[in-house]
Design a protein around this motif. Structure first.
Motif, PDB file in Angstrom:
ATOM      1  N   PRO A   1     107.841 -45.022 -90.622  1.00  0.00           N
ATOM      2  CA  PRO A   1     106.791 -46.036 -90.465  1.00  0.00           C
ATOM      3  C   PRO A   1     105.977 -46.167 -91.739  1.00  0.00           C
ATOM      4  O   PRO A   1     105.692 -45.176 -92.416  1.00  0.00           O
ATOM      5  CB  PRO A   1     105.939 -45.487 -89.311  1.00  0.00           C
ATOM      6  CG  PRO A   1     106.183 -44.008 -89.323  1.00  0.00           C
ATOM      7  CD  PRO A   1     107.606 -43.835 -89.772  1.00  0.00           C
ATOM      8  N   GLN A   2     105.620 -47.393 -92.095  1.00  0.00           N
ATOM      9  CA  GLN A   2     104.858 -47.652 -93.304  1.00  0.00           C
ATOM     10  C   GLN A   2     103.383 -47.820 -92.957  1.00  0.00           C
ATOM     11  O   GLN A   2     102.998 -48.761 -92.262  1.00  0.00           O
ATOM     12  CB  GLN A   2     105.388 -48.910 -93.998  1.00  0.00           C
ATOM     13  CG  GLN A   2     106.839 -48.806 -94.443  1.00  0.00           C
ATOM     14  CD  GLN A   2     107.043 -47.746 -95.495  1.00  0.00           C
ATOM     15  OE1 GLN A   2     106.419 -47.766 -96.551  1.00  0.00           O
ATOM     16  NE2 GLN A   2     107.921 -46.794 -95.212  1.00  0.00           N
ATOM     17  N   ILE A   3     102.569 -46.897 -93.408  1.00  0.00           N
ATOM     18  CA  ILE A   3     101.129 -46.961 -93.135  1.00  0.00           C
ATOM     19  C   ILE A   3     100.445 -47.891 -94.129  1.00  0.00           C
ATOM     20  O   ILE A   3      99.658 -48.755 -93.754  1.00  0.00           O
ATOM     21  CB  ILE A   3     100.516 -45.549 -93.195  1.00  0.00           C
ATOM     22  CG1 ILE A   3     101.165 -44.657 -92.132  1.00  0.00           C
ATOM     23  CG2 ILE A   3      99.009 -45.612 -92.986  1.00  0.00           C
ATOM     24  CD1 ILE A   3     100.747 -43.206 -92.198  1.00  0.00           C
ATOM     25  N   LEU A   4     100.782 -47.722 -95.396  1.00  0.00           N
ATOM     26  CA  LEU A   4     100.231 -48.572 -96.439  1.00  0.00           C
ATOM     27  C   LEU A   4     101.135 -49.772 -96.676  1.00  0.00           C
ATOM     28  O   LEU A   4     102.356 -49.674 -96.552  1.00  0.00           O
ATOM     29  CB  LEU A   4     100.122 -47.802 -97.756  1.00  0.00           C
ATOM     30  CG  LEU A   4      99.003 -46.782 -97.931  1.00  0.00           C
ATOM     31  CD1 LEU A   4      99.193 -46.044 -99.255  1.00  0.00           C
ATOM     32  CD2 LEU A   4      97.647 -47.446 -97.901  1.00  0.00           C
ATOM     33  N   VAL A   5     100.551 -50.900 -97.024  1.00  0.00           N
ATOM     34  CA  VAL A   5     101.321 -52.036 -97.519  1.00  0.00           C
ATOM     35  C   VAL A   5     101.227 -51.991 -99.039  1.00  0.00           C
ATOM     36  O   VAL A   5     100.140 -51.878 -99.596  1.00  0.00           O
ATOM     37  CB  VAL A   5     100.765 -53.371 -96.998  1.00  0.00           C
ATOM     38  CG1 VAL A   5     101.543 -54.541 -97.592  1.00  0.00           C
ATOM     39  CG2 VAL A   5     100.825 -53.419 -95.475  1.00  0.00           C
ATOM     40  N   THR A   6     102.374 -52.054 -99.705  1.00  0.00           N
ATOM     41  CA  THR A   6     102.394 -52.019-101.167  1.00  0.00           C
ATOM     42  C   THR A   6     102.797 -53.383-101.708  1.00  0.00           C
ATOM     43  O   THR A   6     103.740 -53.996-101.210  1.00  0.00           O
ATOM     44  CB  THR A   6     103.372 -50.955-101.686  1.00  0.00           C
ATOM     45  OG1 THR A   6     103.032 -49.682-101.128  1.00  0.00           O
ATOM     46  CG2 THR A   6     103.335 -50.866-103.201  1.00  0.00           C
ATOM     47  N   ALA A   7     102.074 -53.854-102.707  1.00  0.00           N
ATOM     48  CA  ALA A   7     102.387 -55.138-103.341  1.00  0.00           C
ATOM     49  C   ALA A   7     102.281 -54.996-104.846  1.00  0.00           C
ATOM     50  O   ALA A   7     101.418 -54.280-105.362  1.00  0.00           O
ATOM     51  CB  ALA A   7     101.439 -56.226-102.847  1.00  0.00           C
ATOM     52  N   SER A   8     103.163 -55.677-105.571  1.00  0.00           N
ATOM     53  CA  SER A   8     103.100 -55.738-107.026  1.00  0.00           C
ATOM     54  C   SER A   8     102.439 -57.044-107.411  1.00  0.00           C
ATOM     55  O   SER A   8     102.813 -58.109-106.913  1.00  0.00           O
ATOM     56  CB  SER A   8     104.510 -55.658-107.622  1.00  0.00           C
ATOM     57  OG  SER A   8     105.101 -54.408-107.349  1.00  0.00           O
ATOM     58  N   CYS A   9     101.446 -56.968-108.304  1.00  0.00           N
ATOM     59  CA  CYS A   9     100.638 -58.136-108.660  1.00  0.00           C
ATOM     60  C   CYS A   9     100.464 -58.193-110.174  1.00  0.00           C
ATOM     61  O   CYS A   9     100.241 -57.163-110.823  1.00  0.00           O
ATOM     62  CB  CYS A   9      99.280 -58.055-107.962  1.00  0.00           C
ATOM     63  SG  CYS A   9      98.242 -59.509-108.179  1.00  0.00           S
ATOM     64  N   VAL A  10     100.581 -59.391-110.721  1.00  0.00           N
ATOM     65  CA  VAL A  10     100.519 -59.568-112.163  1.00  0.00           C
ATOM     66  C   VAL A  10      99.124 -59.264-112.701  1.00  0.00           C
ATOM     67  O   VAL A  10      98.120 -59.804-112.209  1.00  0.00           O
ATOM     68  CB  VAL A  10     100.924 -61.014-112.539  1.00  0.00           C
ATOM     69  CG1 VAL A  10     100.665 -61.277-114.024  1.00  0.00           C
ATOM     70  CG2 VAL A  10     102.394 -61.256-112.209  1.00  0.00           C
ATOM     71  N   ASN A  11      99.095 -58.401-113.721  1.00  0.00           N
ATOM     72  CA  ASN A  11      97.862 -58.093-114.457  1.00  0.00           C
ATOM     73  C   ASN A  11      96.684 -57.755-113.538  1.00  0.00           C
ATOM     74  O   ASN A  11      95.550 -58.168-113.763  1.00  0.00           O
ATOM     75  CB  ASN A  11      97.480 -59.259-115.366  1.00  0.00           C
ATOM     76  CG  ASN A  11      98.539 -59.524-116.427  1.00  0.00           C
ATOM     77  OD1 ASN A  11      99.241 -58.618-116.861  1.00  0.00           O
ATOM     78  ND2 ASN A  11      98.664 -60.775-116.835  1.00  0.00           N
ATOM     79  N   SER A  12      96.971 -57.002-112.487  1.00  0.00           N
ATOM     80  CA  SER A  12      95.927 -56.592-111.562  1.00  0.00           C
ATOM     81  C   SER A  12      95.747 -55.088-111.681  1.00  0.00           C
ATOM     82  O   SER A  12      96.734 -54.346-111.677  1.00  0.00           O
ATOM     83  CB  SER A  12      96.304 -56.952-110.127  1.00  0.00           C
ATOM     84  OG  SER A  12      95.343 -56.494-109.205  1.00  0.00           O
ATOM     85  N   PRO A  13      94.533 -54.607-111.803  1.00  0.00           N
ATOM     86  CA  PRO A  13      94.347 -53.154-111.874  1.00  0.00           C
ATOM     87  C   PRO A  13      94.865 -52.469-110.620  1.00  0.00           C
ATOM     88  O   PRO A  13      94.715 -52.997-109.513  1.00  0.00           O
ATOM     89  CB  PRO A  13      92.829 -52.994-112.019  1.00  0.00           C
ATOM     90  CG  PRO A  13      92.241 -54.290-111.566  1.00  0.00           C
ATOM     91  CD  PRO A  13      93.259 -55.339-111.836  1.00  0.00           C
ATOM     92  N   ALA A  14      95.510 -51.332-110.810  1.00  0.00           N
ATOM     93  CA  ALA A  14      95.988 -50.573-109.656  1.00  0.00           C
ATOM     94  C   ALA A  14      94.800 -50.193-108.789  1.00  0.00           C
ATOM     95  O   ALA A  14      93.811 -49.654-109.275  1.00  0.00           O
ATOM     96  CB  ALA A  14      96.734 -49.327-110.128  1.00  0.00           C
TER      97      ALA A  14
END
Length: 271
Positions: A107-120
Motif C-alpha cells: 500500500p502506498q501511504i505517500l503520493v510521490t510526484a516529480s515536478c519541474v524546478n520545484s524544491p523537494a
C-alpha cells in the motif's frame, strides 16, 4: 440535510459538467460568478452542510452522493496531489506510479510526484500527503494520462519511465529488490526499446548500469539493447542499490557493485 441552494446547485452542476470533483476557489468563482469573498462564504456554508470538504486553504472536494449522510471526504489522493501541483509541469512518479501500473503489492501511504524546478518538499491536504521530487525541464518525458477512480485525469509516468525513475531514486520505491519484483510482474508489458531510450536520454551512468542489470535479471530485451547501454556506461562503479550498505562483488559488465544478492531478489519476487 444536504440541501442545495440555487448557487450551490449551480456550482455542483458546473463541476460535474467539467468532470472535476476536486476544485479550487478560483474554479468556484468561474462557475458561480461574483466576488471571491461571496463565493468563499458560499463554500463555507456548503461545507457545513456536508456538500464539500475543505482540503486546505483554497482547495475543496465534492462529497460524493454515494457516501450518504457523511459530511467529510478526503478525496482521491492522486487527484488531490495533481491539483496541489496544478499549473506546474509534473507527473505522478516512483512508488505511486508503480502502484498505478500494478507493479507493487505494498500500500502506498505517500503520493510521490516529480515536478519541474520545484524544491523537494512534502505537502498535505486533507488525508493526502504529497512528496515532491524536483526535476529539470528537459526531464519531462515518458508520461501518460491516467483516469483515477473518481473519474479525474492525472498525468503519470509510463511503465518504462517509472522503472528508470525508480532506478535513479531507489529510496522512493522501497529499494532495488522492489523495483526488480515490480518489473518482473509486468515484464510482458515492458517495451525494451523505450526503456533503453529513456535510460540513454536521461544520461546518468548509475541508471544506465542498473537498467542493464535489471534487463538481465528480468529477461528483457536483446543483445542490441544491451550494446546500446554499454556504449553509454561511465567508468565509475555504482551501487546496485544506494539504500543498502556499500559491500558486495564488483560487476564489470554493468559497472556495478552488487550489494543486493540474487537470493534476495528471487525471495521478494516469490512473496
Amino acid at each position: 440535510m444536504k440541501t442545495l441552494g440555487s448557487q450551490t446547485a449551480k456550482l455542483v452542476q458546473g463541476l460535474h459538467d467539467k468532470g472535476r470533483s476536486t476544485f479550487t476557489l478560483d474554479d468556484a468563482v468561474e462557475i458561480v460568478g461574483g466576488p471571491r469573498n461571496i463565493v468563499s462564504n458560499l463554500l463555507a456554508k456548503a461545507q457545513k452542510r456536508g456538500v464539500v470538504t475543505r482540503l486546505k486553504r483554497g482547495l475543496y472536494v465534492l462529497v460524493p452522493y454515494e457516501l450518504g449522510s457523511a459530511t467529510v471526504y478526503g478525496g482521491n489522493p492522486l487527484t488531490v496531489a495533481s491539483r496541489l501541483l496544478e499549473g506546474r509541469p509534473h507527473y505522478l512518479s516512483h512508488g505511486t506510479a508503480m502502484a498505478v501500473h500494478g507493479m507493487t503489492r505494498q500500500p502506498q501511504i505517500l503520493v510521490t510526484a516529480s515536478c519541474v524546478n520545484s524544491p523537494a518538499s512534502n505537502m498535505q491536504a486533507g488525508g493526502t500527503e504529497l512528496r515532491v521530487v524536483s526535476i529539470r525541464e528537459g526531464e519531462v518525458f515518458g508520461t501518460k494520462n491516467h483516469w483515477t477512480e473518481d473519474g479525474q485525469k492525472v498525468v503519470v509516468s509510463d511503465i518504462e519511465r517509472t522503472i528508470v525513475d525508480c532506478l535513479r531514486r531507489t529510496d522512493l520505491c522501497g529499494g532495488y529488490v522492489e523495483i526488480d519484483a515490480g518489473t518482473w510482474m509486468v515484464r510482458t508489458k515492458v517495451n525494451a526499446d523505450r526503456l533503453v531510450d529513456y535510460a540513454v536520454r536521461l544520461g546518468i551512468g548509475a541508471v544506465i548500469g542498473r537498467v542493464g542489470f535489471l534487463m538481465d535479471s528480468c529477461e528483457l530485451g536483446s543483445e542490441d539493447h544491451r550494446s546500446r547501454l554499454r556504449e553509454k556506461l561511465t567508468k565509475t562503479y555504482h551501487l546496485l542499490d544506494p539504500l543498502m550498505p556499500p559491500d558486495g562483488k564488483y560487476m564489470s559488465e554493468w559497472h556495478l557493485r552488487l550489494n543486493v544478492s540474487r537470493e534476495e531478489i528471487i525471495s521478494v519476487r516469490s512473496t
